[in-house]
Design an enzyme around this catalytic site. Structure first.
Site, PDB file in Angstrom:
ATOM      1  N   GLU A  13     -13.723  65.769   3.646  1.00  0.00           N
ATOM      2  CA  GLU A  13     -12.788  64.634   3.747  1.00  0.00           C
ATOM      3  C   GLU A  13     -11.382  65.363   3.544  1.00  0.00           C
ATOM      4  O   GLU A  13     -10.459  65.081   4.204  1.00  0.00           O
ATOM      5  CB  GLU A  13     -12.944  63.662   2.565  1.00  0.00           C
ATOM      6  CG  GLU A  13     -14.320  62.841   2.657  1.00  0.00           C
ATOM      7  CD  GLU A  13     -14.488  62.246   1.368  1.00  0.00           C
ATOM      8  OE1 GLU A  13     -14.025  61.045   1.169  1.00  0.00           O
ATOM      9  OE2 GLU A  13     -15.208  62.646   0.563  1.00  0.00           O
ATOM     10  N   HIS A  48     -19.485  57.608  22.048  1.00  0.00           N
ATOM     11  CA  HIS A  48     -19.073  56.254  21.367  1.00  0.00           C
ATOM     12  C   HIS A  48     -19.774  55.848  20.155  1.00  0.00           C
ATOM     13  O   HIS A  48     -19.850  55.041  19.630  1.00  0.00           O
ATOM     14  CB  HIS A  48     -19.477  55.196  22.510  1.00  0.00           C
ATOM     15  CG  HIS A  48     -18.819  55.333  23.754  1.00  0.00           C
ATOM     16  ND1 HIS A  48     -17.523  54.903  24.160  1.00  0.00           N
ATOM     17  CD2 HIS A  48     -19.370  56.030  24.770  1.00  0.00           C
ATOM     18  CE1 HIS A  48     -17.452  55.181  25.531  1.00  0.00           C
ATOM     19  NE2 HIS A  48     -18.316  55.696  25.921  1.00  0.00           N
ATOM     20  N   SER A  51     -18.355  61.306  -8.766  1.00  0.00           N
ATOM     21  CA  SER A  51     -17.486  60.526  -9.143  1.00  0.00           C
ATOM     22  C   SER A  51     -17.304  59.953 -10.747  1.00  0.00           C
ATOM     23  O   SER A  51     -18.344  60.176 -11.288  1.00  0.00           O
ATOM     24  CB  SER A  51     -17.960  58.990  -8.643  1.00  0.00           C
ATOM     25  OG  SER A  51     -17.494  57.846  -9.121  1.00  0.00           O
ATOM     26  N   LYS A  68     -23.092  59.410  -6.984  1.00  0.00           N
ATOM     27  CA  LYS A  68     -22.623  59.785  -6.044  1.00  0.00           C
ATOM     28  C   LYS A  68     -22.342  61.381  -5.721  1.00  0.00           C
ATOM     29  O   LYS A  68     -22.397  62.186  -6.762  1.00  0.00           O
ATOM     30  CB  LYS A  68     -20.891  59.365  -6.048  1.00  0.00           C
ATOM     31  CG  LYS A  68     -20.648  57.969  -6.068  1.00  0.00           C
ATOM     32  CD  LYS A  68     -21.166  57.132  -4.489  1.00  0.00           C
ATOM     33  CE  LYS A  68     -20.051  57.551  -3.473  1.00  0.00           C
ATOM     34  NZ  LYS A  68     -18.870  57.401  -3.571  1.00  0.00           N
TER      35      LYS A  68
END
Lengths: 465, 465, 465, 465
Positions: B293, B159, B280, B286
């Site tokens: 992803e 969880h 970025s 970043k």
């Protein structure tokens, strides 16, 4: 919602009724009752054999669990929706039977995570076997119908255009080939999933000296699962089984489409028995192949079930997440749907009437002998591409004159190519066309009987998995 | 659009340019060039062996086809989009090389229907092997990284809550288990599809005395397909392969999700190498795990490919329908996508830095020893459910005081249950927790080394299929 | 891979070639070139109007961007796959034209996140309009064909069983209704998405005093988006558009199925023009409706694209994630596929020949007058359910005798029910059956002409969106 | 299976029990009971108004139907699974109440095809309204929570990396924007479907002089459907509604993913109330966000439902086919699932505790001020790309030194770029960062209050559809 959840020690509030209702799964997972009890019995026996549980306590637990198994089997078990899930229902009943202290010991060295993973593998393994039996039943019907209709010819189609004559039995055997592969996929799935998660705990195994081989063996698994995180986190075995079912459902949709086509007045090849047709509440003349249409439509449901499972699992981190509770509805639905479709197709095919005359009549229109006419030329040294063009022109001519190719006079043929002679006509009879296709996998009588024999022998000596 | 189609004999009009463009597939199916030529060579050789084609003509054809194969391989073949498909492109080139009369004979006893079915099975069989190799490459990286990090502990999660400590290597081996099963599914698919459609003709076999075993063997197939209608009509082999890829893609999405989580500042367990991160255009600070992803996102594509194939086949009557041309885009895309994902995951994992300190620090918060505390009581005869409640209250207390469970004094423990004694503290160290989980499939050092050894041996002795 | 990424300031290593290849998207997103440049021009002009950029610099940038727009439009733009994406390609060219210092200012107060969200909305909005135009073109063809065939009758089917006679024009208008709703869905999608993300920055807006209304208006948007996180994170506008396309593709698959059925020899209702048919490389007699089959098959692709998008988005946290890069392939593919299908269906329908005789002949078999016979009784006070049973028995009798219902003698009718009299026969002619169905939405001549008129007027006064 | 089907007149055999079971739908479609009765009442009243049915008979029928409606509403209706479907159940009860002769007249000028299409549109229209209400309820909770937490800041993320600070309320409003669009899609769907099929008959209208406008109006439809074939054959209204639900379910999966992330110990931003959490049967310390996980997982189910519908419809010829019976399970399931998810998310969010301290602490790590540092330079004339590189190097330095950007001394800044001065530090406080983002749609206090106000006003003045 009076039942106290089993994990309440650190919780200050009762669960909200909406949360309890939303997270409860017993309406769905009660179906795992028999598997859940079987798993518990194996677990208790192993605990006793390992000395983790005194053997007298184990005996009491096993006896009570066996009683629960009978209650479930006989439909006498009182499922309580307020008790979350199948596991809690069984344990609550156990507590009634043996007291909650002893019942509480059942959960020693086990978590609901490895428990439900075990239950679900047991269920899916059995479901695969059940579907395979239903495939075999349909194959037996196909085998019988193909055997009795081996001399019926009908057009084979490509692009829904009449292409070349084949035997009806050859067509039915094409369906059988598809079903055989579907059965193979289910068997592979049943084999690959046959590992026992018990002992994986919530995610990291347990500290108790379990005998995982013993529980695996007692439950008919080939071996215990090899990684505790993976064992509670993954459901790819369900995906694999449902993917096999989706492929099967697509195959059945194709069979159903042909039953619908063949039942149309335009084709007229097939007449389902009255007992397998339905009528219309408005149009008194209708005899509708509803059973076939529903089989075709239910394909969507099984593809949807597969997508549901894949979307469910996408992007979940290890190990167990509650999302996984949603694995059961699509899994159960996919098996139920496919099993029902197999059953009614077997029934409908068993009693269907094939209209051999309509099939034979269909061979007369559509120039199905055109390929053989080109082959006849190619067999006399004409390059196939050229022969194809020659016959294309003859077809156009026959079409214009409203005749069959075989009705064109020899001079017409020879005007297009000098290699034609009178022997060509005999080669163009439908039976001759079919019998000439005598290679392995072809529609000639010999080859079809061979294929029927092979299917019959496979069906007679089935093993599983 | 100047090319004359090969089937024009009975047609009065040229194809409409829009129809020609819409039905052309060479942009996609040119990828089958090598398989198409290989199939033609096997076909020609068999025709010659059977005396259907003079052996001198066969030699000329084979030599020309081999030349075409080289042209394709070396990127020198001039694909002409106006020539429908891969087959017509190859045949047109053949006509240039050997004249159209001889080239026309290549199509003796063959249809594009059995030809493309053969090409596609050859391609898919090879693609399965290629993906299996990439899985093995990723497994090798996981094996190496797990071996070198075998002493790193981190929280195992359920969880997304910290649950119990495990070894990082145990976690990496969970991924390996998933990939192993995916490989197994691809192997099963590759085996099941390994039958040769050549000789099935357009749908009903051919009248020529072919040697189907010979072409099957020459092309590495196990046997010829058993039913001509089925052989040209079905694509379940593509469905099965893409279903295996979809399951694999879902697994990779789960791995990717964990890489993204672990790369977050909140977790901080993992730092991808600069060479595998991107920045970025707006935010200079970043370091984004874009590779992970994209792997996660590309999962959608593969599931979409699977759905495309299933929808494509739904409800199609036998035998070949032109719809089947649409089998290639999703099939090719699914393999390309998954192969690329496997490759970059291997690269990213090879160079990723695991932050053992952050992982270890995470073990200190979250009461991961709670289960063992309950087990400790259960080991002293307290029913597990009761022990669970006792520890639940202790957790609430520790939480309120901002302490770890192991920091609660003995009197606090004993106030909740008299069975507690001082030996309990030693049992609660993270290493002790992990080492106690020493059953098969568990995270203890011995078990993980065992699992690594087994994986290493499997990787060292891979066969295929 | 020589290009220096724009975000390299804090990175110690060059990107790995595999990572660069995997994350590059210019092969796909170059298609957004025109939208990207338009967005940049609007952005620059607004920056100048707000005094954030000196107006002389803005003029130079706009002129250069307009030059780039022309280069793209004329196919002269040199796309460089080593430069990540469309944005970096445009910016690199801009740097060539105006120097990198000035080019660098283009990115003031903008991120690739709001930039690509803007580009994609612009593209999708235009794509919706393009598909709507193609729907209208097909509707115009249907309108024309229905108008010219308004007196042709054919059987209407349920369950693929002949049910009741209808006008062909009524059937074509049923297709038109479906397409009208699909157009409505695209319009709703185009309207809802018409908000401008520019100014949302990477996720949180920007600190510059932008005039978001100005850029929105300049680009034809109704307004700026209302939440910066949502604007860069969501792609539901793409989902909505592709869902509308999937529904449209399913509708087209149904039209295509009917074209395939009607082209079969069994139905024989339709003959596609030679220019819209294809033949067989093996079977010289074949005229295959490949165009319709491909339209039917391509439906799978669009449904797959929709699933790909939904899976892509599932479970993504806010705001932008690189997964979103994968939104473009399914979006572009769905529009391309549907647009091509609409185009060829319009072409094929324009030139298709309807066989009025075959259609009329089909009315004679199948007892399509049965409902009206029951209605006739019901009109004389017999409860419908009883009338239905009476006619059911008459159908069985007619079937057994091989007659049409209208050929049964009056005494036979009266034997089943005394209410029958001789006027019943006139009521059973096909034309009478159709003309009696004269309610709104029915197949009578008056109603069909009414519906054609309404469609014609809608087509003549289309606006968008 | 004793019930005599209503279409038995021409059938010689009883339905096979398996066929009857397979085709029966009353277990599912009984849910349409209220709509079915309402449709019948409107139909009877119209028949009477048109003189097709005597008004005294109509009165008796209407009274009996109203009684049946009450029986259904109060759960007293005795559903009989042996009577095929909802329609036959209602009609059988009607026959009990008024005799079968009169009950049989109910079916005058109506078919089950237009009847079920009407029932289903009524049901779906109401279901859309119900889901919209639940969306509004969740929006109200989000509005309330955002209002009370408007001063809490947290990191905004891209790529799950901390990017820039935003207000929590701004984040909650991003969810609200998504939900607003979902509501808009449902409303568009509800409007488009709001046409009445009654009067379309089985497929071709009826010969009775119906007043279709009257039944449409009586049932709250905007108008009757315009083509009888289309009205009984299509289910795109269900596809459109379920597509909107799938998009909504994906949005909810994204919200749920964030709830799961925020509930993790690593993030620690959110604590669901005890009443909305569950524990573990094995691990006493666990507080699991099961509700959020289930919402995330149930997304798969809704996407699966959408796929089921699309696959169902693919390739079906006009008009009604029995496949369409399978439209109900996915339609009902999709609404049930989404409604339950909306309800529990509202409950969970209402009582969730946001940990403002943890959120604020997270702003300190991750260099979220980097963009503003670059913007600060850009605002002083430095080209943005160059500023971005400068700040990238400063980030690398701060990272290496374990400091925040704002903690680097001015000389360090100036060493990288001379434009820096001491005013920069004030610009880097989180509150300053957020307040500077003051454009429309941005996270500044003013803008967020504006957005909250707009949402509040929308919620206060909702209309439907």
């Amino acid at each position: 919602m009076g039942a106290q959840p089993t994990w309440g020690g650190r919780f200050a509030e009762e669960p909200d009724a909406r949360a309890a209702r939303f997270t409860a799964s017993v309406d769905v997972d009660r179906r795992l009752g028999p598997q859940d009890v079987a798993g518990s019995i194996a677990h208790v026996r192993m605990l006793a054999a390992r000395g983790i549980l005194p053997s007298d306590e184990a005996s009491v637990l096993v006896a009570a669990l066996e009683r629960i198994a009978r209650e479930i089997e006989e439909g006498r078990f009182a499922w309580d929706p307020s008790r979350e899930d199948v596991h809690m229902n069984v344990e609550a009943r156990l507590a009634q039977l043996v007291g909650s202290d002893l019942a509480g010991k059942l959960h020693t060295a086990r978590s609901r995570n490895d428990q439900v993973a075990t239950d679900l593998r047991l269920w899916t393994r059995e479901a695969c076997a059940g579907t395979a039996r239903r495939i075999d039943a349909l194959l037996s019907v196909l085998h019988a119908r193909a055997t009795e209709t081996v001399d019926i010819l009908l057009p084979g189609y490509t692009h829904l255009q009449r292409a070349q004559p084949v035997r009806l039995a050859h067509h039915l055997l094409a369906w059988a080939e598809m079903l055989e592969r579907d059965r193979g996929r289910l068997r592979d799935a049943a084999r690959r999933m046959n590992e026992c998660p018990l002992g994986s705990g919530a995610l990291a195994g347990t500290g108790f000296p379990l005998d995982r081989d013993a529980t695996a063996q007692a439950l008919g698994f080939d071996r215990p699962t090899a990684n505790s995180l993976d064992a509670v986190a993954d459901r790819d075995f369900a995906v694999e089984a449902v993917a096999a079912l989706a492929c099967l459902a697509v195959h059945l949709s194709r069979v159903a489409e042909e039953l619908v086509l063949w039942s149309s007045r335009e084709f007229g090849f097939l007449r389902l028995a009255d007992a397998w047709c339905t009528g219309s509440s408005m149009m008194p003349q209708k005899r509708n192949p509803d059973v076939a249409e529903l089989v075709r439509g239910k394909c969507g449901r099984v593809v949807g079930d597969l997508v549901a499972l894949l979307v469910l699992l996408k992007g979940l981190p290890l190990a167990y997440n509650r999302d996984l509770q949603e694995d059961k509805p699509p899994l159960f639905d996919a098996f139920d749907t496919v099993d029902a479709c197999l059953e009614v197709l077997a029934g409908a095919m068993e009693t269907a009437h094939f209209d051999a005359e309509r099939m034979h009549a269909a061979l007369a229109e559509g120039h199905l002998e055109a390929t053989d006419l080109a082959d006849w030329l190619a067999g006399r040294g004409v390059p196939f591409r050229q022969a194809h063009h020659v016959v294309g022109r003859l077809v156009a001519r026959a079409e214009a004159e409203g005749r069959r190719l075989a009705e064109l006079p020899l001079e017409t043929l020879r005007a297009e190519h000098p290699a034609f002679d009178a022997t060509v006509y005999d080669a163009l009879r439908p039976e001759a066309l079919v019998e000439r296709r005598d290679g392995f996998g072809g529609p000639s009588r010999r080859r079809v009987l061979e294929a029927l024999d092979a299917l019959g022998r496979r069906l007679a000596s089935r093993d599983w998995p």
